[in-house]
Structure formats: structure tokens, C-alpha cells
Design a protein around this motif. Structure first.
Motif, PDB file in Angstrom:
ATOM      1  N   SER A   1      -0.476  -9.652  -5.259  1.00 60.03           N
ATOM      2  CA  SER A   1      -1.671  -8.862  -5.578  1.00 60.03           C
ATOM      3  C   SER A   1      -2.932  -9.711  -5.549  1.00 60.03           C
ATOM      4  O   SER A   1      -3.943  -9.337  -4.940  1.00 60.03           O
ATOM      5  CB  SER A   1      -1.517  -8.207  -6.957  1.00 60.03           C
ATOM      6  OG  SER A   1      -0.422  -7.335  -6.984  1.00 60.03           O
TER       7      SER A   1
ATOM      8  N   LYS B   1      -3.684 -11.060  -1.917  1.00 61.75           N
ATOM      9  CA  LYS B   1      -4.157  -9.984  -1.040  1.00 61.75           C
ATOM     10  C   LYS B   1      -5.593  -9.599  -1.377  1.00 61.75           C
ATOM     11  O   LYS B   1      -6.427  -9.397  -0.488  1.00 61.75           O
ATOM     12  CB  LYS B   1      -3.252  -8.761  -1.156  1.00 61.75           C
ATOM     13  CG  LYS B   1      -3.574  -7.676  -0.120  1.00 61.75           C
ATOM     14  CD  LYS B   1      -2.718  -6.443  -0.282  1.00 61.75           C
ATOM     15  CE  LYS B   1      -3.137  -5.654  -1.486  1.00 61.75           C
ATOM     16  NZ  LYS B   1      -2.570  -4.283  -1.498  1.00 61.75           N
TER      17      LYS B   1
ATOM     18  N   ASP C   1      -9.049   1.580   1.851  1.00 65.36           N
ATOM     19  CA  ASP C   1      -7.731   1.282   1.304  1.00 65.36           C
ATOM     20  C   ASP C   1      -6.631   1.331   2.350  1.00 65.36           C
ATOM     21  O   ASP C   1      -5.459   1.317   2.014  1.00 65.36           O
ATOM     22  CB  ASP C   1      -7.397   2.240   0.157  1.00 65.36           C
ATOM     23  CG  ASP C   1      -7.435   3.699   0.583  1.00 65.36           C
ATOM     24  OD1 ASP C   1      -7.783   3.977   1.745  1.00 65.36           O
ATOM     25  OD2 ASP C   1      -7.119   4.566  -0.259  1.00 65.36           O
TER      26      ASP C   1
ATOM     27  N   PRO D   1      -4.014  -0.077   4.836  1.00 64.56           N
ATOM     28  CA  PRO D   1      -3.323  -1.382   4.844  1.00 64.56           C
ATOM     29  C   PRO D   1      -3.875  -2.314   5.913  1.00 64.56           C
ATOM     30  O   PRO D   1      -4.117  -1.910   7.042  1.00 64.56           O
ATOM     31  CB  PRO D   1      -1.867  -0.994   5.146  1.00 64.56           C
ATOM     32  CG  PRO D   1      -1.742   0.402   4.674  1.00 64.56           C
ATOM     33  CD  PRO D   1      -3.066   1.048   4.943  1.00 64.56           C
TER      34      PRO D   1
ATOM     35  N   ILE E   1      -1.932  -8.454   4.097  1.00 68.25           N
ATOM     36  CA  ILE E   1      -0.627  -8.155   3.498  1.00 68.25           C
ATOM     37  C   ILE E   1       0.415  -9.215   3.855  1.00 68.25           C
ATOM     38  O   ILE E   1       1.093  -9.759   2.975  1.00 68.25           O
ATOM     39  CB  ILE E   1      -0.126  -6.769   3.950  1.00 68.25           C
ATOM     40  CG1 ILE E   1      -1.047  -5.676   3.413  1.00 68.25           C
ATOM     41  CG2 ILE E   1       1.304  -6.537   3.484  1.00 68.25           C
ATOM     42  CD1 ILE E   1      -0.764  -4.301   3.983  1.00 68.25           C
TER      43      ILE E   1
ATOM     44  N   SER F   1       4.816  -4.946   3.610  1.00 70.50           N
ATOM     45  CA  SER F   1       4.214  -4.232   4.736  1.00 70.50           C
ATOM     46  C   SER F   1       4.738  -2.803   4.799  1.00 70.50           C
ATOM     47  O   SER F   1       3.968  -1.844   4.948  1.00 70.50           O
ATOM     48  CB  SER F   1       4.507  -4.955   6.054  1.00 70.50           C
ATOM     49  OG  SER F   1       3.921  -6.231   6.082  1.00 70.50           O
TER      50      SER F   1
ATOM     51  N   TYR G   1       6.167  -1.099   2.351  1.00 66.95           N
ATOM     52  CA  TYR G   1       5.718  -0.397   1.141  1.00 66.95           C
ATOM     53  C   TYR G   1       4.278   0.087   1.278  1.00 66.95           C
ATOM     54  O   TYR G   1       3.973   1.254   0.992  1.00 66.95           O
ATOM     55  CB  TYR G   1       5.856  -1.323  -0.069  1.00 66.95           C
ATOM     56  CG  TYR G   1       4.966  -0.966  -1.226  1.00 66.95           C
ATOM     57  CD1 TYR G   1       5.194   0.183  -1.968  1.00 66.95           C
ATOM     58  CD2 TYR G   1       3.885  -1.777  -1.561  1.00 66.95           C
ATOM     59  CE1 TYR G   1       4.368   0.524  -3.028  1.00 66.95           C
ATOM     60  CE2 TYR G   1       3.055  -1.448  -2.622  1.00 66.95           C
ATOM     61  CZ  TYR G   1       3.294  -0.291  -3.354  1.00 66.95           C
ATOM     62  OH  TYR G   1       2.474   0.044  -4.388  1.00 66.95           O
ATOM     63  N   GLU G   2       3.394  -0.805   1.715  1.00 68.02           N
ATOM     64  CA  GLU G   2       1.973  -0.452   1.803  1.00 68.02           C
ATOM     65  C   GLU G   2       1.731   0.677   2.809  1.00 68.02           C
ATOM     66  O   GLU G   2       0.965   1.615   2.544  1.00 68.02           O
ATOM     67  CB  GLU G   2       1.148  -1.685   2.199  1.00 68.02           C
ATOM     68  CG  GLU G   2       1.125  -2.801   1.173  1.00 68.02           C
ATOM     69  CD  GLU G   2       0.181  -2.539   0.012  1.00 68.02           C
ATOM     70  OE1 GLU G   2      -0.389  -1.425  -0.062  1.00 68.02           O
ATOM     71  OE2 GLU G   2       0.003  -3.454  -0.815  1.00 68.02           O
TER      72      GLU G   2
ATOM     73  N   ARG H   1       3.374   4.045   1.595  1.00 66.85           N
ATOM     74  CA  ARG H   1       2.571   4.559   0.484  1.00 66.85           C
ATOM     75  C   ARG H   1       1.264   5.155   0.988  1.00 66.85           C
ATOM     76  O   ARG H   1       0.847   6.229   0.551  1.00 66.85           O
ATOM     77  CB  ARG H   1       2.280   3.426  -0.505  1.00 66.85           C
ATOM     78  CG  ARG H   1       1.507   3.870  -1.737  1.00 66.85           C
ATOM     79  CD  ARG H   1       1.207   2.679  -2.643  1.00 66.85           C
ATOM     80  NE  ARG H   1       0.599   3.103  -3.883  1.00 66.85           N
ATOM     81  CZ  ARG H   1      -0.698   3.374  -4.027  1.00 66.85           C
ATOM     82  NH1 ARG H   1      -1.509   3.258  -2.992  1.00 66.85           N
ATOM     83  NH2 ARG H   1      -1.176   3.768  -5.189  1.00 66.85           N
ATOM     84  N   TYR H   2       0.608   4.468   1.922  1.00 65.16           N
ATOM     85  CA  TYR H   2      -0.665   4.933   2.450  1.00 65.16           C
ATOM     86  C   TYR H   2      -0.513   6.283   3.158  1.00 65.16           C
ATOM     87  O   TYR H   2      -1.281   7.218   2.900  1.00 65.16           O
ATOM     88  CB  TYR H   2      -1.233   3.889   3.427  1.00 65.16           C
ATOM     89  CG  TYR H   2      -2.481   4.360   4.141  1.00 65.16           C
ATOM     90  CD1 TYR H   2      -3.707   4.368   3.495  1.00 65.16           C
ATOM     91  CD2 TYR H   2      -2.420   4.796   5.466  1.00 65.16           C
ATOM     92  CE1 TYR H   2      -4.852   4.793   4.151  1.00 65.16           C
ATOM     93  CE2 TYR H   2      -3.558   5.221   6.128  1.00 65.16           C
ATOM     94  CZ  TYR H   2      -4.769   5.227   5.475  1.00 65.16           C
ATOM     95  OH  TYR H   2      -5.902   5.669   6.120  1.00 65.16           O
TER      96      TYR H   2
ATOM     97  N   ARG I   1      -5.753  -0.419  -8.796  1.00 63.42           N
ATOM     98  CA  ARG I   1      -5.105  -0.824  -7.553  1.00 63.42           C
ATOM     99  C   ARG I   1      -6.073  -0.614  -6.415  1.00 63.42           C
ATOM    100  O   ARG I   1      -6.552   0.472  -6.182  1.00 63.42           O
ATOM    101  CB  ARG I   1      -3.828   0.004  -7.321  1.00 63.42           C
ATOM    102  CG  ARG I   1      -2.974  -0.553  -6.216  1.00 63.42           C
ATOM    103  CD  ARG I   1      -1.830   0.394  -5.893  1.00 63.42           C
ATOM    104  NE  ARG I   1      -0.895  -0.201  -4.975  1.00 63.42           N
ATOM    105  CZ  ARG I   1      -1.113  -0.353  -3.693  1.00 63.42           C
ATOM    106  NH1 ARG I   1      -2.253   0.061  -3.143  1.00 63.42           N
ATOM    107  NH2 ARG I   1      -0.197  -0.907  -2.907  1.00 63.42           N
TER     108      ARG I   1
END
Length: 252
Positions: free
Chosen positions: A37, A40, A50, A52, A57, A136, A138-139, A142-143, A251
Motif C-alpha cells: 500500500s 504503491k 483510480d 489500476p 502495482i 495485479s 486483485y486490483e 476489483r476495478y 483507499r
């Protein structure tokens, strides 16, 4: 009564090496997410976008993995050696360890301080590559799962957020282990080899496995690993995101 004791003893055998694994995982989780965190955020700078950014990352996740590998290597060496000692043909009764501390002390006594870091290169590769793949995946998942809600004025419910965390974390775990399982197989062989002169080069170990068993041999244990990876990483992500909300950490 004896049968109950015998059953308990057998069940306990399934958890050989669990203590060092739990300790290692506790440090790993706290350090990995924290370092990732902060790194990044440092690489991204102040931005309102936001989406990615791989250039932030990947190096952040790889750096986090490299740092935690120095903690994981000793704890996993002890865990692996404790696990294999339950079989007589692998470890004779005279050479067994009474516990994790006994295993660590005997390893240092026999192989020196560097002995506790056997398999360090393989652990470093596994954690650096694995974390880069995990974060990578996950981001991005999630996005894109949040994308349909970008134009909605209200924030998504806690249930939706938790659901997205479960899916993105679980898929991240599957992607991670699918990528690095061969390196983990090599690491385990290096750390549990009885021969002190056994090669510590993970690529040579994988080459030897491939010659004997092909690609399937390099992915030994893929099924159970994938089954474990989804819930374990889903829980880690949901816990991480919940902890940030409770602590009031925004976040980016």
C-alpha cells in the motif's frame, strides 16, 4: 478411550508444522499489505484516477514480496521439515524434532546460520512473482467489478463490497498460485533435502522434475492448492479492506 487418543494423535499429525506457518503468515500478511500500500501510493503520487496502474502495482507488489521472503523462508523451512518427519522412510525416528524451536536450533547447529535460509532464492522468486500476479489480478478484478457502480450516487452496500472483495481476492489467489506453484515445489524439495550438498538452484530442481515427470510433476498439488487459495486470499482481502474502513484509512 485408547481409540479416542489414537484418533486425536492422528488428527494432530495433520497439523505438523502449523505453528511456524501461523507465525510466518501473521508477519507476512501485515508486512505484505502494508509495504504494498505504501509503496504503491508513493509511486502513484497524488492522483484522482483510480484505474489500476501496472507501473505502480507490479513493482510495489514485487518489492513487498521480496521483503517478506526473508521472514517466510526460515518459518517455511521449519514447517516443511516438521511436516515430512511424520514418515519413517523420509526422516528416521532418531532424527525427528520435538517441536519448531528444536527444528530451528538443530538446523542452525548442523548447517550454520545460513542453513535456516536454505531455499531463500526460491522463496524470493515465489513471493516477488506471486505478489505481483496476486495484486495485479486483485486490483483489475476489483476495478472492473466496481465499474458499473461508478455513476451511482450512493456508495455500494457492505455486502456488495464484501462480495467484490471475496471474488477479487479469491481470483487473485488462484492466479498467484497457478503462476508460482512450480517454484514452490522446487523450494520444498530444496528445504527438505536430506543431503546437505543438494543443489539450491530452483531452476535446476525444476529441470530435474521436468525430465522425470514433465509439466505435471512441476504442478504437483495444484488441485488442493487452488482449493485453499480462493477462500484464504478472499478472507485476507476482505479483512484488509474492512480493517482500513475501521481505521479510517482511505483507499486510493
Amino acid at each position: 478411550m485408547f481409540s479416542v487418543y489414537l484418533y486425536f494423535h492422528q488428527v494432530r499429525g495433520l497439523y505438523c508444522g502449523a505453528t511456524p506457518s501461523f507465525v510466518g503468515m501473521a508477519f507476512e500478511s501485515s508486512l505484505a499489505f502494508g509495504i504494498y500500500s505504501q509503496t504503491k501510493q508513493l509511486l502513484q503520487g497524488e492522483t484522482h484516477n483510480d484505474k489500476p496502474r501496472p507501473l505502480a502495482i507490479v513493482p510495489s507488489a514485487a518489492f513487498a514480496g521480496a521483503v517478506i521472503s526473508f521472514i517466510l523462508c526460515p518459518s517455511e523451512l521449519v514447517k516443511c521439515r516438521m511436516q515430512v518427519q511424520g514418515t519413517d522412510y523420509l526422516v528416521p525416528s532418531s532424527s525427528r524434532y520435538s517441536g519448531p524451536l528444536d527444528c530451528a536450533l538443530k538446523t542452525v547447529k548442523t548447517d550454520g546460520l545460513t542453513g535456516i535460509f536454505r531455499g531463500g532464492v526460491a522463496t524470493l522468486l515465489r513471493e516477488s512473482i506471486g505478489n505481483a500476479v496476486f495484486f495485479s489480478t486483485y486490483e483489475y478484478v476489483r476495478y472492473y467489478m466496481h465499474l458499473p457502480m461508478r455513476n451511482v450516487s450512493t456508495d455500494p452496500s457492505h455486502f456488495i463490497d464484501a462480495g467484490i472483495g471475496i471474488v477479487s481476492g479469491g481470483l487473485g489467489g488462484i492466479a498467484c498460485w497457478s503462476a508460482v506453484l512450480p517454484i514452490d515445489v522446487a523450494k520444498t524439495i530444496i528445504q527438505t533435502a536430506a543431503d546437505g550438498n543438494h543443489t539450491r538452484n530452483p531452476f535446476r530442481v525444476l529441470e530435474s522434475i521436468y525430465r522425470r515427470s514433465g509439466v505435471r510433476g512441476c504442478y504437483t498439488g495444484l488441485g488442493p492448492t487452488i482449493v485453499r487459495a480462493f477462500p484464504a486470499n478472499a478472507a485476507a482481502i476482505v479483512t484488509w479492506e474492512l480493517a482500513m474502513k475501521i481505521l479510517g484509512i482511505k483507499r486510493e
